[in-house]
Design an enzyme around this catalytic site. Sequence first.
Site, short mmCIF file in Angstrom:
data_model
loop_
_atom_site.label_atom_id
_atom_site.label_comp_id
_atom_site.label_asym_id
_atom_site.label_seq_id
_atom_site.Cartn_x
_atom_site.Cartn_y
_atom_site.Cartn_z
N ASP A 117 -4.00 7.88 -2.74
CA ASP A 117 -5.14 7.64 -3.61
C ASP A 117 -6.02 8.89 -3.73
O ASP A 117 -7.21 8.86 -3.43
CB ASP A 117 -5.97 6.45 -3.12
CG ASP A 117 -7.05 6.03 -4.10
OD1 ASP A 117 -6.94 6.35 -5.29
OD2 ASP A 117 -8.03 5.39 -3.65
N GLU A 150 0.81 -1.23 0.00
CA GLU A 150 0.00 0.00 0.00
C GLU A 150 0.84 1.28 0.00
O GLU A 150 0.49 2.23 -0.70
CB GLU A 150 -0.96 0.02 1.20
CG GLU A 150 -2.06 -1.01 1.12
CD GLU A 150 -3.13 -0.67 0.08
OE1 GLU A 150 -3.16 0.46 -0.43
OE2 GLU A 150 -3.94 -1.56 -0.21
#
Length: 152
Positions: free
Chosen positions: A56, A40
């Site tokens: 993101d 991640e």
Amino acid sequence: MAQEARDDLPYINKYKNKIIGAANKYGVKPSIVAGIISRETRGGRGAGFTSDGWGDNRNAFGLMQVDKRWHTPRGQWDSQEHIEQGVGILMDCYREVAQRFPNMPDKMRGALAAYNMGAQNMNPNNVDAHTTHGNYSSDVTARAQFYASNGY
């Protein structure tokens, strides 16, 4: 994947005690948690990951990139509370996968895919079909194998 995990090891090690604590709390292998954090955020240093913990397009927060569209992020981006929240979400995914697909042989791989894209989007015959880059669970699993051999 293994090279990325190897490159991330010094950064992941900064959170080792928190990772092990959260994993033990939920009965998950610490290597899986380390693998998620490596995938991640590259251990808190990944591309697109801001100094205040957002990624993101500011939709995902912290080392484990908890998505604010589905969850209310808790704790500081690198805190025990945040890691525990991420592991709790993973275990919710595990329970949902087990309920939806009771005959799935590797429910943790299914849970990892669901962590990335939701169990409702999963194809039990190809769990990574709809994940980011089509390889989320296999990538995290490969990273986890590396971390397991490095004290996690």
